[in-house]
Design an enzyme around this catalytic site. Structure first.
Site, short mmCIF file in Angstrom:
data_model
loop_
_atom_site.label_atom_id
_atom_site.label_comp_id
_atom_site.label_asym_id
_atom_site.label_seq_id
_atom_site.Cartn_x
_atom_site.Cartn_y
_atom_site.Cartn_z
N SER A 33 0.64 -1.08 -0.36
CA SER A 33 -0.33 0.08 0.17
C SER A 33 1.11 1.45 -0.03
O SER A 33 1.61 0.86 0.64
CB SER A 33 -0.73 -0.09 1.04
OG SER A 33 -2.03 0.42 1.04
N LYS A 87 -14.92 -7.26 -4.29
CA LYS A 87 -15.87 -7.17 -6.01
C LYS A 87 -16.31 -5.30 -5.92
O LYS A 87 -15.68 -4.64 -5.24
CB LYS A 87 -17.22 -7.25 -5.23
CG LYS A 87 -17.91 -7.50 -3.23
CD LYS A 87 -17.87 -5.66 -3.02
CE LYS A 87 -18.97 -4.25 -4.22
NZ LYS A 87 -19.17 -3.44 -3.48
P1 NAP Z 1 -9.89 2.75 -0.42
O1 NAP Z 1 -10.66 2.74 1.16
O2 NAP Z 1 -10.52 3.47 -1.26
O3 NAP Z 1 -9.42 1.91 -1.08
C1 NAP Z 1 -8.45 0.86 -0.58
C2 NAP Z 1 -6.76 1.43 -1.17
O4 NAP Z 1 -6.75 1.47 -2.58
C3 NAP Z 1 -6.47 2.75 -0.02
O5 NAP Z 1 -6.41 2.81 1.23
C4 NAP Z 1 -5.48 3.45 -1.00
O6 NAP Z 1 -4.33 2.97 -0.68
C5 NAP Z 1 -5.56 2.22 -2.34
N1 NAP Z 1 -5.97 2.43 -3.63
C6 NAP Z 1 -7.30 3.35 -3.57
N2 NAP Z 1 -6.91 4.67 -5.03
C7 NAP Z 1 -6.17 4.21 -5.47
C8 NAP Z 1 -5.73 4.09 -6.78
N3 NAP Z 1 -5.99 4.53 -7.59
N4 NAP Z 1 -4.50 3.23 -7.11
C9 NAP Z 1 -4.26 2.52 -6.51
N5 NAP Z 1 -4.72 2.51 -5.31
C10 NAP Z 1 -5.66 3.13 -4.82
O7 NAP Z 1 -12.03 2.21 -0.70
P2 NAP Z 1 -12.70 0.41 0.48
O8 NAP Z 1 -13.61 1.58 0.73
O9 NAP Z 1 -11.58 -0.49 1.03
O10 NAP Z 1 -12.78 -0.23 -1.51
C11 NAP Z 1 -12.13 -1.51 -1.99
C12 NAP Z 1 -13.04 -2.38 -2.82
O11 NAP Z 1 -13.36 -2.84 -1.05
C13 NAP Z 1 -14.00 -1.97 -3.47
O12 NAP Z 1 -13.78 -2.50 -5.26
C14 NAP Z 1 -15.38 -1.68 -2.66
O13 NAP Z 1 -16.57 -2.27 -3.62
C15 NAP Z 1 -15.55 -2.84 -1.95
N6 NAP Z 1 -16.36 -3.17 -0.74
C16 NAP Z 1 -15.72 -1.96 0.00
C17 NAP Z 1 -17.01 -1.93 1.11
C18 NAP Z 1 -17.12 -0.73 2.48
O14 NAP Z 1 -17.47 -0.05 3.44
N7 NAP Z 1 -16.21 0.98 1.82
C19 NAP Z 1 -16.82 -2.82 1.37
C20 NAP Z 1 -17.05 -3.79 0.39
C21 NAP Z 1 -16.74 -4.11 -0.30
P3 NAP Z 1 -2.64 3.52 -0.52
O15 NAP Z 1 -3.29 4.41 -1.15
O16 NAP Z 1 -2.31 3.18 0.42
O17 NAP Z 1 -1.92 2.26 -1.79
#
Ligand code: NAP
Length: 312
Positions: A33, A87
């Site tokens: 990350s 997903k």
């Molecule tokens: P998030 O916190 O916004 O992103 C996860 C991590 O991915 C970030 O902390 C970042 O880590 C990295 N990232 C973000 N944008 C990026 C980019 N453009 N390029 C490279 N790395 C990037 O998202 P999330 O809510 O965890 O969701 C991630 C996935 O899980 C999605 O597909 C979502 O549908 C799924 N999901 C989410 C939830 C929920 O409640 N949020 C529930 C079930 C499933 P670094 O900056 O440290 O690299």
């Protein structure tokens, strides 16, 4: 088995890390990350470096948003690692098919997960519906985007899915519990004037038995979420509530919760089984319904979205 988690953000911290830590099948051996990390676990900022440095880690679980997920998924497969995808499994169907082909060609496991399918009552609902004639099915999936996606700009960008990010969870349940395949016949997508993806959507479906099937997704709900699926049959009315955690038939609670508690522990159990059996699980039906809704959907521009509810 040793596993690496890639993309330490909201869902990794909320669900993946605890599910892995409490699993008898897995050892969290590394994270990748740019910003995030997990205390006590070797942290990399570059996937290539991790793959090179840790040949003992055979499995990689990707928790990134959908758009940046394809390249690291392919990189991990090309490095001979089994891959688990959050997903939706990718930003487009074509890239999911490409990953599926690459995994099959290399004899590796690819698991396109659908966490909502692991909710407690989904299997019971599927079993109840298996021999019933469906007359109607309606999905109501409404929640507060500010609560579930605080500050996440990617959901409003192209490939970010908008309200289909939670909506695809409902569609993953529907495609699991119905014995027949559906397809989208029409959609209305409400897109905020300052965004690229919808904040609300209404979908109509074709059902091969002639049942009326509809879905309403809305991210503007304040307070508690509504995650419900109602199926009407001549033998009774089934309602899945709380995203599949509860089931009612004709108003009476039914079914026993599955023995292994929680959606993500079940996903990781399944991944362990898939790797052990040398199999993949890539069901793209929920994603196909969403792609078709974007293809057929009539766009309506609605009020701009602001993270600050008072400014909205
Ligand atoms: P998030 O916190 O916004 O992103 C996860 C991590 O991915 C970030 O902390 C970042 O880590 C990295 N990232 C973000 N944008 C990026 C980019 N453009 N390029 C490279 N790395 C990037 O998202 P999330 O809510 O965890 O969701 C991630 C996935 O899980 C999605 O597909 C979502 O549908 C799924 N999901 C989410 C939830 C929920 O409640 N949020 C529930 C079930 C499933 P670094 O900056 O440290 O690299």
């Amino acid at each position: 088995m040793k596993i690496a988690l890639v993309g330490i953000g909201k869902i990794a911290v909320d669900q993946h890390v605890p599910a892995i830590k409490n699993s008898p099948d897995w050892e969290l051996a590394a994270t990748v990350s740019r910003e995030g990390s997990v205390e006590g676990i070797e942290a990399f900022t570059d996937l290539g470096q991790m793959l090179e440095a840790r040949p003992d880690i055979r499995v990689v679980s990707l928790c990134l948003p959908p758009v940046p997920r394809f390249d690291p998924a392919m990189q991990a497969l090309e490095a001979g690692r089994h891959v688990m995808l959050e997903k939706p499994p990718g930003a487009t169907l074509a890239e999911c098919h490409a990953l599926d082909r690459a995994a099959r060609a290399a004899g590796l496991t690819l698991f396109a997960t659908w966490h909502s399918r692991e909710a407690d009552m989904v299997a019971a609902a599927k079993a109840w519906l298996a021999d019933k004639r469906l007359e109607a099915l309606s999905v109501t999936w409404k929640e507060d985007v500010r609560r579930w996606h605080p500050g996440q700009a990617w959901i409003w960008q192209p490939g970010g899915f908008g309200v289909f990010d939670p909506g695809i969870n409902a569609l993953s349940i529907v495609t699991e519990i119905l014995p027949d395949d559906l397809h989208v016949t029409g959609a209305v997508l409400e897109v905020p004037a300052n965004c690229q993806t919808p904040i609300a959507a209404r979908l109509d479906f074709h059902h091969p038995g002639g049942a009326q099937v509809t879905a309403v997704f809305d991210w503007r709900q304040a307070g508690d979420q509504t995650w419900e699926i109602e199926a009407v049959t001549p033998e009774g009315r089934l309602v899945l509530r709380d995203g599949g955690a509860l089931m009612e038939i004709d108003g009476e609670s039914r079914g026993q919760p599955a023995t292994l508690a929680g959606e993500y522990p079940r996903l990781y159990r399944r991944m362990a089984e898939l790797v052990a059996q040398g199999q993949s699980d890539v069901d793209l039906r929920p994603m196909t319904l969403v792609a078709d809704a974007f293809t057929l959907g009539r766009r309506e521009t609605v009020a701009p979205f602001s993270e600050d509810p008072d400014a909205a």
